[in-house]
Design a protein around this motif. Structure first.
Motif, PDB file in Angstrom:
ATOM      1  N   ILE A 154       9.375   1.255   4.346  1.00  0.00           N
ATOM      2  CA  ILE A 154       9.379   0.635   3.018  1.00  0.00           C
ATOM      3  C   ILE A 154      10.607   1.111   2.253  1.00  0.00           C
ATOM      4  O   ILE A 154      10.818   2.317   2.082  1.00  0.00           O
ATOM      5  N   GLU A 155      11.398   0.175   1.786  1.00  0.00           N
ATOM      6  CA  GLU A 155      12.605   0.530   1.044  1.00  0.00           C
ATOM      7  C   GLU A 155      12.281   0.956  -0.384  1.00  0.00           C
ATOM      8  O   GLU A 155      12.796   1.950  -0.872  1.00  0.00           O
ATOM      9  N   ASP A 156      11.438   0.202  -1.069  1.00  0.00           N
ATOM     10  CA  ASP A 156      11.059   0.506  -2.449  1.00  0.00           C
ATOM     11  C   ASP A 156       9.544   0.713  -2.472  1.00  0.00           C
ATOM     12  O   ASP A 156       8.767  -0.244  -2.549  1.00  0.00           O
ATOM     13  N   VAL A 157       9.129   1.973  -2.403  1.00  0.00           N
ATOM     14  CA  VAL A 157       7.706   2.289  -2.272  1.00  0.00           C
ATOM     15  C   VAL A 157       6.936   1.891  -3.522  1.00  0.00           C
ATOM     16  O   VAL A 157       5.838   1.334  -3.441  1.00  0.00           O
ATOM     17  N   GLU A 158       7.498   2.164  -4.684  1.00  0.00           N
ATOM     18  CA  GLU A 158       6.795   1.831  -5.926  1.00  0.00           C
ATOM     19  C   GLU A 158       6.571   0.327  -6.050  1.00  0.00           C
ATOM     20  O   GLU A 158       5.480  -0.122  -6.416  1.00  0.00           O
ATOM     21  N   LEU A 159       7.589  -0.454  -5.722  1.00  0.00           N
ATOM     22  CA  LEU A 159       7.450  -1.910  -5.790  1.00  0.00           C
ATOM     23  C   LEU A 159       6.406  -2.398  -4.791  1.00  0.00           C
ATOM     24  O   LEU A 159       5.604  -3.288  -5.101  1.00  0.00           O
ATOM     25  N   ALA A 160       6.386  -1.810  -3.599  1.00  0.00           N
ATOM     26  CA  ALA A 160       5.396  -2.200  -2.596  1.00  0.00           C
ATOM     27  C   ALA A 160       3.982  -1.907  -3.091  1.00  0.00           C
ATOM     28  O   ALA A 160       3.057  -2.694  -2.871  1.00  0.00           O
ATOM     29  N   ALA A 161       3.806  -0.768  -3.761  1.00  0.00           N
ATOM     30  CA  ALA A 161       2.488  -0.422  -4.311  1.00  0.00           C
ATOM     31  C   ALA A 161       2.072  -1.419  -5.385  1.00  0.00           C
ATOM     32  O   ALA A 161       0.902  -1.842  -5.438  1.00  0.00           O
ATOM     33  N   TRP A 162       2.997  -1.798  -6.257  1.00  0.00           N
ATOM     34  CA  TRP A 162       2.698  -2.810  -7.260  1.00  0.00           C
ATOM     35  C   TRP A 162       2.299  -4.129  -6.605  1.00  0.00           C
ATOM     36  O   TRP A 162       1.353  -4.806  -7.036  1.00  0.00           O
ATOM     37  N   GLN A 163       3.025  -4.535  -5.559  1.00  0.00           N
ATOM     38  CA  GLN A 163       2.724  -5.785  -4.880  1.00  0.00           C
ATOM     39  C   GLN A 163       1.326  -5.768  -4.275  1.00  0.00           C
ATOM     40  O   GLN A 163       0.603  -6.769  -4.332  1.00  0.00           O
ATOM     41  N   PHE A 164       0.940  -4.632  -3.715  1.00  0.00           N
ATOM     42  CA  PHE A 164      -0.398  -4.527  -3.134  1.00  0.00           C
ATOM     43  C   PHE A 164      -1.462  -4.666  -4.219  1.00  0.00           C
ATOM     44  O   PHE A 164      -2.428  -5.427  -4.061  1.00  0.00           O
TER      45      PHE A 164
END
Length: 265
Positions: A187-197
């Motif tokens: 995952i390149e942008d972990v925070e963004l991935a968490a928001w997307q989830f």
């Protein structure tokens, strides 16, 4: 607005047993029952603190936010007005504490993630817990209430966001970082991935209900959202190793003989 506030406060649980972080009193002195330590650790809320919260809940329920006064809250709580201001700087501060505590408790309950657990199963459990928590009538009323007062009292909106969504993202991001180190995600942008989830969990079910759709989804719909959200996340971010494990697991399941008896010709 007054009716909405009363309905919202009626949905809140008894705050006598909840944990709300308190701040030092004005002038930098420690609160009663919260003596400071060299380590910075704080003791659990005092009985006086919970007493004030019970009184505040009673007054906000009866009078709404605009109609409530700190003097009335002090009388309902059985404390002096001076004591009330030792614990809370203002009515807005007290109201914010009541509202955001629900988010804090939800984040603690939903985002208890096992760093050693299987990734896909852990995400499925998180998605299910999170969706069910968001579907609670008290939470939906809380969200609607915060939206209603955020323009007038933006600090309440910010506090609600920090205690709920931002805290959830922080906890999920921390878990994802561990899984990245274990080689299970890229995952390149972990925070963004968490928001997307998190937003994936909400979009089909929760968002319509926030804006007035009161038809609660059944277990099948919730299960479909959970499965689709997790599959999409795994497809986007699972490492080749993790994807290979999943493929192998699926192939093994497909090769398992059907235990049901063959039908007669």
């Amino acid at each position: 607005m007054l009716i909405e506030i009363r309905l919202f406060m009626a949905s809140l649980p008894d705050f006598a047993h909840q944990r709300i972080e308190r701040r030092p009193a004005r002038g930098g002195h420690a609160e009663p029952g919260r003596a400071g330590s060299a380590s910075g650790a704080s003791s659990p809320p005092s009985s006086k603190h919970n007493q004030i919260l019970r009184g505040a809940r009673e007054v906000f329920l009866a009078s709404g936010f605009d109609g409530a006064s700190m003097g009335e809250i002090a009388r309902a709580a059985g404390v002096s007005k001076g004591t009330l201001y030792v614990y809370f700087d203002s009515k807005e501060d007290l109201f914010t504490a009541l509202v955001t505590d629900e988010c804090t408790r939800t984040a603690e309950a939903c985002f208890d993630l096992d760093p050693d657990g299987p990734s896909e199963e852990t995400l499925q459990g998180l998605a299910s817990r999170y969706i069910h928590a968001m579907l609670e009538p008290s939470h939906l009323r809380t969200v609607r209430m915060v939206i209603g007062v955020a323009e007038k009292l933006p600090e309440i909106g910010r506090a609600f966001l920090q205690a709920g969504h931002v805290e959830g993202v922080r906890r999920l991001s921390k878990w994802l970082q561990v899984k990245i180190a274990q080689g299970e995600f890229v995952i390149e942008d972990v925070e963004l991935a968490a928001w997307q989830f998190m937003l994936g969990c909400q979009s089909k079910i929760i968002v319509p209900m926030i804006f007035g759709d009161n038809a609660r989804p059944d277990a099948t719909i919730i299960g479909n959202v959970v499965d689709q959200t997790v599959r999409s996340f795994m497809s986007a971010f699972a490492s080749k190793k993790q994807a290979a494990n999943g493929t192998a697991h699926g192939a093994a399941a497909a090769e398992t003989p059907d235990p049901s008896p063959a039908s007669a010709d």
